[in-house]
Design a protein around this motif. Structure first.
Motif, short mmCIF file in Angstrom:
data_model
loop_
_atom_site.label_atom_id
_atom_site.label_comp_id
_atom_site.label_asym_id
_atom_site.label_seq_id
_atom_site.Cartn_x
_atom_site.Cartn_y
_atom_site.Cartn_z
N ALA A 96 0.91 -1.11 -0.10
CA ALA A 96 0.04 0.00 0.07
C ALA A 96 0.79 1.22 -0.06
CB ALA A 96 -0.93 0.07 1.22
N VAL A 97 2.10 1.27 0.79
CA VAL A 97 2.79 2.38 0.89
C VAL A 97 3.76 2.78 -0.66
CG1 VAL A 97 5.11 3.20 1.71
CG2 VAL A 97 3.25 2.28 3.12
N VAL A 98 3.87 1.75 -1.22
CA VAL A 98 4.85 1.60 -2.47
C VAL A 98 3.75 2.11 -3.36
CG1 VAL A 98 5.68 0.17 -4.34
CG2 VAL A 98 6.37 0.03 -1.85
N THR A 99 2.34 1.54 -3.47
CA THR A 99 1.47 1.85 -4.64
C THR A 99 1.28 3.42 -4.34
OG1 THR A 99 0.57 -0.12 -4.33
CG2 THR A 99 -1.00 1.71 -4.98
N GLY A 100 1.01 3.98 -3.01
CA GLY A 100 0.84 5.51 -2.87
C GLY A 100 2.09 6.05 -3.22
N ALA A 101 3.35 5.68 -3.17
CA ALA A 101 4.31 6.61 -3.55
C ALA A 101 4.43 6.35 -5.01
CB ALA A 101 5.73 5.81 -3.09
N LEU A 102 4.15 5.48 -5.71
CA LEU A 102 4.28 5.36 -7.20
C LEU A 102 2.93 6.51 -7.85
CD1 LEU A 102 4.65 1.63 -7.85
CD2 LEU A 102 6.18 3.40 -8.30
N LEU A 103 1.85 6.26 -7.08
CA LEU A 103 0.96 7.35 -7.63
C LEU A 103 1.21 8.77 -7.39
CD1 LEU A 103 -2.25 5.31 -6.36
CD2 LEU A 103 -1.37 5.56 -8.74
N LEU A 104 2.04 9.23 -6.54
CA LEU A 104 2.80 10.40 -6.24
C LEU A 104 3.34 10.99 -7.55
CD1 LEU A 104 4.11 10.75 -2.61
CD2 LEU A 104 2.10 11.66 -3.58
N ILE A 105 4.05 10.08 -8.27
CA ILE A 105 4.71 10.46 -9.48
C ILE A 105 3.77 11.23 -10.66
CG2 ILE A 105 6.03 9.82 -11.58
CD1 ILE A 105 6.94 7.46 -9.81
N PRO A 106 2.45 10.69 -10.97
CA PRO A 106 1.68 11.47 -11.96
C PRO A 106 0.90 12.61 -11.17
CG PRO A 106 0.61 9.47 -11.37
CD PRO A 106 2.00 9.22 -10.86
N LEU A 107 0.73 12.47 -9.86
CA LEU A 107 0.41 13.68 -9.09
C LEU A 107 1.18 14.82 -9.22
CD1 LEU A 107 -2.18 14.82 -7.34
CD2 LEU A 107 -1.06 13.93 -5.49
N ILE A 108 2.41 14.50 -8.84
CA ILE A 108 3.40 15.55 -8.87
C ILE A 108 3.51 16.21 -10.42
CG2 ILE A 108 5.67 16.33 -8.45
CD1 ILE A 108 5.90 14.27 -6.14
N ALA A 109 3.55 15.50 -11.15
CA ALA A 109 3.93 15.78 -12.80
C ALA A 109 2.71 16.48 -13.20
CB ALA A 109 3.86 14.44 -13.51
N MET A 110 1.33 16.28 -12.67
CA MET A 110 0.28 17.13 -13.10
C MET A 110 0.41 18.70 -12.41
SD MET A 110 -2.74 14.55 -12.27
CE MET A 110 -3.99 16.05 -12.01
N GLN A 111 1.31 18.86 -11.67
CA GLN A 111 1.50 20.15 -11.14
C GLN A 111 2.54 21.25 -11.83
OE1 GLN A 111 -0.44 20.89 -8.60
NE2 GLN A 111 -0.97 18.83 -8.56
N PHE A 112 3.35 20.25 -12.86
CA PHE A 112 4.31 21.09 -13.49
C PHE A 112 4.04 20.93 -15.15
CE2 PHE A 112 6.57 19.63 -9.57
CZ PHE A 112 6.85 20.88 -9.23
N THR A 113 3.18 20.16 -15.60
CA THR A 113 2.81 19.98 -16.98
C THR A 113 1.40 19.80 -17.12
OG1 THR A 113 3.40 19.00 -19.13
CG2 THR A 113 3.49 17.65 -17.12
N ALA A 114 0.96 20.18 -18.31
CA ALA A 114 -0.52 19.84 -18.85
C ALA A 114 -0.51 18.62 -19.41
CB ALA A 114 -1.08 21.00 -19.58
N GLU A 115 0.49 17.90 -19.89
CA GLU A 115 0.65 16.62 -20.63
C GLU A 115 -0.03 15.44 -19.60
OE1 GLU A 115 2.54 16.28 -23.73
OE2 GLU A 115 2.77 18.22 -23.96
N VAL A 116 0.35 15.48 -18.67
CA VAL A 116 -0.32 14.52 -17.41
C VAL A 116 -1.69 15.18 -17.06
CG1 VAL A 116 -0.02 13.04 -15.52
CG2 VAL A 116 2.18 13.96 -17.04
N ASN A 117 -2.81 14.35 -17.32
CA ASN A 117 -4.02 14.93 -17.00
C ASN A 117 -4.85 13.65 -16.64
OD1 ASN A 117 -6.29 16.50 -16.32
ND2 ASN A 117 -6.84 16.63 -18.65
N TRP A 118 -4.48 13.36 -15.28
CA TRP A 118 -5.34 12.26 -14.65
C TRP A 118 -6.31 12.76 -13.62
CZ3 TRP A 118 -2.14 7.45 -12.51
CH2 TRP A 118 -1.45 6.87 -13.37
N ASP A 119 -7.51 12.18 -13.68
CA ASP A 119 -8.81 12.38 -12.77
C ASP A 119 -8.71 11.25 -11.62
OD1 ASP A 119 -9.88 10.16 -14.04
OD2 ASP A 119 -11.52 11.22 -14.95
#
Length: 100
Positions: free
Chosen positions: A19-42
């Motif tokens: 669960a911790v590793v899953t959450g850490a991996l999901l932080l990657i697109p969450l952080i990327a969404m803050q810097f670029t419009a190319e990543v657009n997850w809902d």
């Protein structure tokens, strides 16, 4: 090295680590969404990918507990292949229209 991995695999706290590793991996697109419009997850994208990552990890753990240690690499490769296939289908729909 393998003794400690084998010991962790046999305890149920491995699912907390998953669960911790899953959450850490999901932080990657969450952080990327803050810097670029190319990543657009809902929220659905995060839920599906979280379930996919946690499910694949859990599947490996549950199967690896039942097989001999020398077969765990094969189990890991099969689970990884299934994970990558489902991920690709959801992303671009190679053989189906799941991702469309």
């Amino acid at each position: 090295m393998f003794a400690s991995a084998n010991k962790l695999l046999m305890h149920n706290r491995v699912f907390a680590w998953l669960a911790v590793v899953t959450g850490a991996l999901l932080l990657i697109p969450l952080i990327a969404m803050q810097f670029t419009a190319e990543v657009n997850w809902d929220a659905t994208d995060f839920i599906v990918m979280g379930a996919l990552i946690f499910g694949a990890g859990s599947l490996f753990v549950l199967i690896a507990r039942q097989v001999r240690e020398k077969h765990r690499l094969l189990v890991a490769l099969l689970v990884a292949a299934a994970f990558l296939y489902v991920w690709a289908e959801l992303a671009v729909g190679i053989f189906t229209d799941w991702g469309s």
